[in-house]
Design a protein around this motif. Structure first.
Motif, PDB file in Angstrom:
ATOM      1  N   THR A  69       0.843  -1.183   0.000  1.00  0.00           N
ATOM      2  CA  THR A  69       0.000   0.000   0.000  1.00  0.00           C
ATOM      3  C   THR A  69       0.881   1.237   0.000  1.00  0.00           C
ATOM      4  O   THR A  69       2.062   1.172   0.379  1.00  0.00           O
ATOM      5  CB  THR A  69      -0.926   0.013   1.239  1.00  0.00           C
ATOM      6  OG1 THR A  69      -1.841   1.105   1.144  1.00  0.00           O
ATOM      7  CG2 THR A  69      -0.127   0.159   2.521  1.00  0.00           C
ATOM      8  N   ARG A  70       0.338   2.380  -0.438  1.00  0.00           N
ATOM      9  CA  ARG A  70       1.065   3.635  -0.302  1.00  0.00           C
ATOM     10  C   ARG A  70       1.313   3.919   1.166  1.00  0.00           C
ATOM     11  O   ARG A  70       0.453   3.675   2.010  1.00  0.00           O
ATOM     12  CB  ARG A  70       0.263   4.795  -0.898  1.00  0.00           C
ATOM     13  CG  ARG A  70       0.105   4.797  -2.380  1.00  0.00           C
ATOM     14  CD  ARG A  70      -0.850   5.919  -2.810  1.00  0.00           C
ATOM     15  NE  ARG A  70      -0.322   7.251  -2.500  1.00  0.00           N
ATOM     16  CZ  ARG A  70      -0.974   8.173  -1.814  1.00  0.00           C
ATOM     17  NH1 ARG A  70      -2.171   7.911  -1.293  1.00  0.00           N
ATOM     18  NH2 ARG A  70      -0.442   9.371  -1.621  1.00  0.00           N
ATOM     19  N   ARG A  71       2.474   4.467   1.468  1.00  0.00           N
ATOM     20  CA  ARG A  71       2.751   4.795   2.856  1.00  0.00           C
ATOM     21  C   ARG A  71       1.717   5.789   3.375  1.00  0.00           C
ATOM     22  O   ARG A  71       1.289   5.708   4.530  1.00  0.00           O
ATOM     23  CB  ARG A  71       4.156   5.375   2.987  1.00  0.00           C
ATOM     24  CG  ARG A  71       4.526   5.627   4.441  1.00  0.00           C
ATOM     25  CD  ARG A  71       5.868   6.290   4.585  1.00  0.00           C
ATOM     26  NE  ARG A  71       6.190   6.460   5.998  1.00  0.00           N
ATOM     27  CZ  ARG A  71       7.203   7.188   6.451  1.00  0.00           C
ATOM     28  NH1 ARG A  71       7.987   7.805   5.617  1.00  0.00           N
ATOM     29  NH2 ARG A  71       7.408   7.290   7.742  1.00  0.00           N
ATOM     30  N   GLN A  72       1.309   6.720   2.536  1.00  0.00           N
ATOM     31  CA  GLN A  72       0.329   7.713   2.959  1.00  0.00           C
ATOM     32  C   GLN A  72      -1.009   7.075   3.300  1.00  0.00           C
ATOM     33  O   GLN A  72      -1.774   7.588   4.110  1.00  0.00           O
ATOM     34  CB  GLN A  72       0.143   8.765   1.855  1.00  0.00           C
ATOM     35  CG  GLN A  72      -0.888   9.838   2.146  1.00  0.00           C
ATOM     36  CD  GLN A  72      -0.530  10.709   3.352  1.00  0.00           C
ATOM     37  OE1 GLN A  72       0.632  10.831   3.699  1.00  0.00           O
ATOM     38  NE2 GLN A  72      -1.529  11.298   3.986  1.00  0.00           N
ATOM     39  N   ASP A  73      -1.308   5.907   2.703  1.00  0.00           N
ATOM     40  CA  ASP A  73      -2.583   5.238   2.941  1.00  0.00           C
ATOM     41  C   ASP A  73      -2.532   4.249   4.100  1.00  0.00           C
ATOM     42  O   ASP A  73      -3.561   3.693   4.489  1.00  0.00           O
ATOM     43  CB  ASP A  73      -3.018   4.486   1.679  1.00  0.00           C
ATOM     44  CG  ASP A  73      -3.308   5.429   0.512  1.00  0.00           C
ATOM     45  OD1 ASP A  73      -3.681   6.583   0.785  1.00  0.00           O
ATOM     46  OD2 ASP A  73      -3.140   5.012  -0.645  1.00  0.00           O
ATOM     47  N   ALA A  74      -1.340   3.990   4.640  1.00  0.00           N
ATOM     48  CA  ALA A  74      -1.206   2.981   5.693  1.00  0.00           C
ATOM     49  C   ALA A  74      -1.855   3.463   6.991  1.00  0.00           C
ATOM     50  O   ALA A  74      -1.627   4.587   7.430  1.00  0.00           O
ATOM     51  CB  ALA A  74       0.268   2.677   5.939  1.00  0.00           C
ATOM     52  N   SER A  75      -2.642   2.588   7.590  1.00  0.00           N
ATOM     53  CA  SER A  75      -3.314   2.937   8.846  1.00  0.00           C
ATOM     54  C   SER A  75      -2.536   2.383  10.041  1.00  0.00           C
ATOM     55  O   SER A  75      -3.101   1.823  10.974  1.00  0.00           O
ATOM     56  CB  SER A  75      -4.746   2.407   8.848  1.00  0.00           C
ATOM     57  OG  SER A  75      -4.761   1.003   8.656  1.00  0.00           O
ATOM     58  N   GLY A 591      -4.171  12.746   5.857  1.00  0.00           N
ATOM     59  CA  GLY A 591      -5.027  11.707   6.400  1.00  0.00           C
ATOM     60  C   GLY A 591      -4.754  11.473   7.873  1.00  0.00           C
ATOM     61  O   GLY A 591      -3.732  11.905   8.417  1.00  0.00           O
ATOM     62  N   VAL A 592      -5.670  10.775   8.518  1.00  0.00           N
ATOM     63  CA  VAL A 592      -5.515  10.399   9.921  1.00  0.00           C
ATOM     64  C   VAL A 592      -5.897   8.936  10.070  1.00  0.00           C
ATOM     65  O   VAL A 592      -6.613   8.369   9.232  1.00  0.00           O
ATOM     66  CB  VAL A 592      -6.395  11.268  10.860  1.00  0.00           C
ATOM     67  CG1 VAL A 592      -5.928  12.705  10.851  1.00  0.00           C
ATOM     68  CG2 VAL A 592      -7.864  11.177  10.462  1.00  0.00           C
ATOM     69  N   GLY A 634      -2.782   8.504  14.470  1.00  0.00           N
ATOM     70  CA  GLY A 634      -1.751   9.285  13.815  1.00  0.00           C
ATOM     71  C   GLY A 634      -2.268  10.231  12.757  1.00  0.00           C
ATOM     72  O   GLY A 634      -3.397  10.116  12.268  1.00  0.00           O
ATOM     73  N   LEU A 635      -1.404  11.179  12.404  1.00  0.00           N
ATOM     74  CA  LEU A 635      -1.631  12.156  11.336  1.00  0.00           C
ATOM     75  C   LEU A 635      -0.572  11.943  10.273  1.00  0.00           C
ATOM     76  O   LEU A 635       0.614  11.771  10.585  1.00  0.00           O
ATOM     77  CB  LEU A 635      -1.529  13.575  11.898  1.00  0.00           C
ATOM     78  CG  LEU A 635      -1.475  14.722  10.871  1.00  0.00           C
ATOM     79  CD1 LEU A 635      -2.817  14.845  10.151  1.00  0.00           C
ATOM     80  CD2 LEU A 635      -1.079  16.031  11.547  1.00  0.00           C
ATOM     81  N   LYS A 636      -0.990  11.986   8.986  1.00  0.00           N
ATOM     82  CA  LYS A 636      -0.064  11.784   7.866  1.00  0.00           C
ATOM     83  C   LYS A 636      -0.248  12.930   6.879  1.00  0.00           C
ATOM     84  O   LYS A 636      -1.365  13.190   6.416  1.00  0.00           O
ATOM     85  CB  LYS A 636      -0.361  10.454   7.176  1.00  0.00           C
ATOM     86  CG  LYS A 636      -0.322   9.241   8.094  1.00  0.00           C
ATOM     87  CD  LYS A 636      -0.916   8.019   7.441  1.00  0.00           C
ATOM     88  CE  LYS A 636      -2.426   8.175   7.219  1.00  0.00           C
ATOM     89  NZ  LYS A 636      -3.051   7.010   6.571  1.00  0.00           N
ATOM     90  N   VAL A 637       0.840  13.597   6.547  1.00  0.00           N
ATOM     91  CA  VAL A 637       0.814  14.706   5.601  1.00  0.00           C
ATOM     92  C   VAL A 637       1.923  14.483   4.580  1.00  0.00           C
ATOM     93  O   VAL A 637       3.093  14.320   4.955  1.00  0.00           O
ATOM     94  CB  VAL A 637       1.017  16.064   6.303  1.00  0.00           C
ATOM     95  CG1 VAL A 637       1.008  17.195   5.277  1.00  0.00           C
ATOM     96  CG2 VAL A 637      -0.044  16.295   7.361  1.00  0.00           C
ATOM     97  N   SER A 638       1.568  14.478   3.297  1.00  0.00           N
ATOM     98  CA  SER A 638       2.550  14.282   2.233  1.00  0.00           C
ATOM     99  C   SER A 638       2.298  15.308   1.137  1.00  0.00           C
ATOM    100  O   SER A 638       1.290  15.241   0.418  1.00  0.00           O
ATOM    101  CB  SER A 638       2.444  12.865   1.647  1.00  0.00           C
ATOM    102  OG  SER A 638       2.725  11.892   2.621  1.00  0.00           O
ATOM    103  N   TYR A 645       4.681  12.622   9.713  1.00  0.00           N
ATOM    104  CA  TYR A 645       3.995  11.455  10.253  1.00  0.00           C
ATOM    105  C   TYR A 645       4.078  11.558  11.771  1.00  0.00           C
ATOM    106  O   TYR A 645       5.173  11.541  12.346  1.00  0.00           O
ATOM    107  CB  TYR A 645       4.642  10.156   9.762  1.00  0.00           C
ATOM    108  CG  TYR A 645       4.671  10.053   8.260  1.00  0.00           C
ATOM    109  CD1 TYR A 645       3.586   9.553   7.555  1.00  0.00           C
ATOM    110  CD2 TYR A 645       5.780  10.498   7.543  1.00  0.00           C
ATOM    111  CE1 TYR A 645       3.611   9.478   6.174  1.00  0.00           C
ATOM    112  CE2 TYR A 645       5.820  10.416   6.162  1.00  0.00           C
ATOM    113  CZ  TYR A 645       4.728   9.914   5.480  1.00  0.00           C
ATOM    114  OH  TYR A 645       4.753   9.846   4.109  1.00  0.00           O
ATOM    115  N   ALA A 646       2.944  11.716  12.413  1.00  0.00           N
ATOM    116  CA  ALA A 646       2.890  11.866  13.868  1.00  0.00           C
ATOM    117  C   ALA A 646       1.990  10.779  14.434  1.00  0.00           C
ATOM    118  O   ALA A 646       0.857  10.582  13.964  1.00  0.00           O
ATOM    119  CB  ALA A 646       2.354  13.246  14.243  1.00  0.00           C
ATOM    120  N   THR A 647       2.471  10.066  15.450  1.00  0.00           N
ATOM    121  CA  THR A 647       1.725   8.962  16.053  1.00  0.00           C
ATOM    122  C   THR A 647       1.739   9.095  17.565  1.00  0.00           C
ATOM    123  O   THR A 647       2.793   9.341  18.161  1.00  0.00           O
ATOM    124  CB  THR A 647       2.341   7.606  15.658  1.00  0.00           C
ATOM    125  OG1 THR A 647       2.417   7.496  14.236  1.00  0.00           O
ATOM    126  CG2 THR A 647       1.505   6.459  16.199  1.00  0.00           C
TER     127      THR A 647
END
Length: 832
Positions: A69-75, A591-592, A634-638, A645-647
């Motif tokens: 999966t895209r890293r940005q899409d990983a939950s 995404g979050v 977490g929060l993901k911003v690309s 990437y904050a968790t």
């Protein structure tokens, strides 16, 4: 052997084929993800500023059901490091690279092997109990850690590695071997439609010479190959005055794409590498300040030397410390992924690893003291030194009873290991749903021969020399305390053969409710089976230790352990793991996610060796299954300019059971812990050619109902050992093309907060900074010249005190293991 292996292949494949599939959906088309991953892995390097792992489009496989999966899409929390990022980090070992991963504390001060890796406040005394290394998506060795063997010992980083993926918590408890802590996937290069290759030579200021090379290209339409590896040799940064570091690795694979239908990949890897096992050395503590022991350089000093390299111990066995700690193993396997009909895919991952992973080291037992003090420790109160001479016969010491001396054990641990893994999965995609069901099977063995103790009397100096000491007891009796420098024989021995098996079924469902909202959930059932036959030292009831020569005045052999009768281990238990997560994308760039997971950690060979028959029968004590509950979000911003990437996480750990070697005797620890933390990771690219990457961790981890010293010491409320509250690193990098020449500058400043070396919180490890930097010049995208400096300020940073005692060491001269001293590496590479 062949029939057994074929039988396991058939079991794994048949079980996967019997799985029922339901309807599900992927957020990203699986075949597209595979194609993107294959294309990414086939690309040559283009420069130092690494774009993989700096945007959200890089494909990650670890922590997923298999399609990526895209890293940005990983939950879940995942870090990816491309080949250039690995080179910029300039790791001293495989484990050293994990310093770049938030939430992970990696201690590589032990050398190429013997790392200690800690994750998110999970309580552990050492090695890497909650870390699994995979190669090409399959565990290299199913148990994360055995005593004197952690996974990073079984693989080296070289130029054949395309990238490294590391997932913390999250879905790790469902896939692969069910690791709830950290799963690290090493992804190799593969061949594409064009011929590419690299040849590289490097040299260090401590006289290491190393050669790396790889070549890849087409074998036919949609089929490519890659082959490469490295060879290196040196005395090491801590020079024992003999060739302590030597070996190499070779890797090859063939990859074929079935168009949009899938792919198959076959690989083989051979590792034969050894290095000095680096252990604590004398240092001086004054309050919270640490300085080097007189005459003993904290960054380059070692007790090992020619006089201790190969000597015959009390029981007549010669151990060669040049063999050090390492691995001689072969790892082969294949990955198969194919869309059988529209929406239905079958996946098979299978590997075999076998060989030897031995450890030989000079293990210090105590800080230096005057020879007169040592005489009382060896012969009792009131004893005095009557003679003190070099054990090689070269003469007496002029300083006599005032000579600073210490004792260190010559330990030998031999392990012959094997691991077979088969992971079969079916994936059915229909509409907005994707369902994956799988079966995981592994069989792993270890044949152990241990001889710990074997303490030798040494001068307290670098490249220490053996001493023979004669003493006069308080009663006036002449006694000999040593034989060829040895003050004792083996104190703890093991002869054992273990076999383990894990069988697991897992199912994961993903549902794309809207284009922005995705939920997922999964379960795993795992059964853990261990059988063993072993012998450990005789108990007092069985006759206890013996006096080898019957003479009470030869002190060195008055209490030598003898192996007791054979006994058997038979362990069976099972447990459920599960997870549920939600991911919401405000846009393709933002995404979050939120997730809960329950994972398990089963007892491995060493715990079961020390567990009582009642504990094994009732799955209690050292035979308990540890449970980990993790809550994270977490929060993901690309974006083109920045990634973040904050968790935030909280975990509760119950049922930890482990053994450590204290004063040459296994000692149990039992209990739990809790931890709350924040992990931050990101990069900013404000203008062309410049990037500023940063990562940081805050961790509040404490023990709960955690007892050490065989249950006598309650450490509830103490900080989890060896893991700092604060840890961060900042890496600026700048590349300025000038025609066909691209000069690049990069540096990393890392901060490691204060920690405690022991669960009792009596051995403080002060905070420290480490500065690394380098410069690289690339010419015409073909030639790269690079200089990298590690620990440029020659910082004295401690990673452990004395883990083989309970309690503090006080002030003044103590034993501790510092990070490696300042070093420089020069390299030249040609790529085509």
């Amino acid at each position: 052997m062949l029939s057994t292996l074929m039988g396991r292949l058939m079991i794994g494949t048949a079980a996967g084929a019997m799985l029922a599939a339901g309807s599900v959906a992927a957020q990203t088309d699986t075949s597209a993800a595979q194609s993107a991953d294959s294309a990414q892995r086939a690309q040559p390097d283009t420069g130092l500023i690494d774009t993989s792992a700096q945007n959200g489009d890089d494909i990650v496989v670890v922590g997923t059901a298999g399609g990526g999966t895209r890293r940005q899409d990983a939950s879940f929390a995942v870090t990816t490091l491309g080949n250039d990022a690995i080179e910029r980090a300039a790791p001293n070992s495989t484990a050293d690279l994990l310093r770049t991963v938030p939430g992970v504390m990696a201690e590589s001060s032990g050398g190429q092997n013997g790392a200690n890796i800690f994750v998110r406040g999970y309580p552990s005394g050492g090695d890497a109990q909650f870390v699994t290394f995979q190669y090409a998506g399959t565990p290299i060795f199913a148990p994360p850690t055995l005593s004197f063997l952690e996974n990073s010992q079984l693989i080296r980083l070289d130029e054949t590695v395309q990238r490294v993926e590391a997932v913390r918590g999250g879905t790790g408890s469902l896939f692969s071997n069910g690791q709830p802590g950290l799963t690290v996937n090493v992804v190799p290069r593969i061949g594409g439609s064009e011929l590419h290759g690299l040849a590289k030579v490097s040299y260090t200021d401590f006289d290491e010479i190393r050669g790396d090379a790889w070549i890849s290209g087409p074998l036919g339409e949609n089929t490519g190959f890659m082959v490469g590896g490295y060879y290196a040799q040196s005395n090491g940064i801590r020079d024992p005055r003999y060739r302590a570091e030597q070996g190499g690795q070779i890797t090859a694979n063939i990859h074929h794409d079935f168009g949009d239908k899938g792919s198959v990949e076959i690989y083989a890897r051979y590792l034969n590498d050894r290095g000095q096992w680096l252990l604590p050395i004398p240092v001086v503590v004054d309050g919270n300040n640490t300085s080097q022991y007189p005459g003993f350089d904290h960054g380059t000093g070692t007790l090992n030397g020619p006089d201790t390299r190969a000597v015959q111990n009390v029981v007549g066995r010669t151990v060669d410390l040049q063999d050090g700690r390492g691995a001689k193993v072969i790892n082969t396997g294949f990955n198969f992924d194919y869309e059988v009909v529209d929406g239905l895919r079958v996946r098979e991952r299978m590997s075999y690893m076998g060989g030897n992973a031995d450890t030989r080291g000079l293990v210090p037992a105590e800080a230096p003291v005057a020879a007169s003090v040592m005489a009382t420790r060896l012969a009792g109160a009131g004893a005095t030194v009557s003679s003190l001479v070099y054990a090689d016969g070269s003469g007496a010491l002029a300083t006599g009873a005032g000579t600073p001396v210490l004792r260190a054990g010559i330990w030998e641990v031999r392990k012959k290991i094997s691991s077979f893994v088969a992971d079969t999965a079916l994936e059915w995609t229909a509409g907005n749903n994707k369902l994956t069901g799988g079966f995981y099977y592994t069989n792993f063995t270890s044949r152990d021969q241990w001889a710990l103790g074997n303490q030798v009397l040494l001068t307290a100096e670098p490249n220490a020399r053996r001493l023979d000491m004669g003493v006069t007891s308080a009663a006036g009796t002449a006694q000999q305390a040593t034989l060829r420098g040895f003050t004792s024989g083996p104190a703890f021995q093991v002869r054992g053969w273990y076999e383990g098996q894990d069988l697991a079924f897992y199912a994961v469902d993903e549902f794309q409710i809207t284009p922005e909202l995705r939920i997922d959930g999964g379960i795993r059932w795992q059964r853990h089976i261990v059988d063993g036959t072993l012998s450990t030292p005789r108990t007092a009831a069985q006759g206890g230790n013996v006096n080898l020569d019957g003479n009470p005045n030869t002190l060195y052999d008055n209490s030598v352990t003898v192996l007791g009768p054979l006994r058997n281990i038979r362990y069976r238990d099972d447990a459920w793991s599960w997870t549920a997560g939600v991911n919401y994308d405000f846009s393709r760039s933002v995404g979050v996610f939120a997730r809960y997971s329950r994972g398990n950690s089963f007892p491995q060979f060493d715990n079961l060796r020390e567990a009582s028959a009642a504990d094994i029968a009732n799955n209690t004590g050292l035979a308990v299954v540890a449970e980990v509950d993790t809550y994270e979000g977490g929060l993901k911003v690309s974006t083109d300019i920045a990634n973040l990437y904050a968790t935030v996480f909280h975990n509760r750990f119950d049922g930890l059971a482990t053994t450590t070697i204290i004063n040459d005797v296994p000692t149990s620890s039992n209990g739990g812990a809790k931890a709350t933390g924040v992990e931050l990771e990101g990069v900013v690219r404000p203008f062309r050619g410049f990037s500023l990457a940063a990562a940081g961790t805050f961790l509040d981890g404490t023990y709960r109902d955690f007892f050490t010293g065989n249950g006598l010491i309650d450490n509830t409320g103490n900080r989890v050992q060896r893991q700092p509250k604060w840890m961060w690193r900042v890496t600026p990098a700048y590349e300025l093309p000038v025609g066909s020449i691209r000069p690049s500058l990069f540096a990393t400043l890392q901060y490691t907060g204060d920690r405690f070396s022991d669960p009792e919180n009596n051995q403080l490890l002060p905070n420290f900074y480490q500065l690394d930097a380098g410069v690289s010049v690339t010419v015409a995208d073909r030639i790269r010249l690079q200089v990298t400096g590690n620990n440029l300020t020659d910082e004295l940073g401690l990673t452990e005190q004395n883990p083989r005692i309970i309690g503090g060491q006080g002030q003044g001269v103590i034993l501790a293991r510092p990070i490696l001293g300042r070093s420089f590496r020069f390299s030249a590479a040609f790529e085509f």
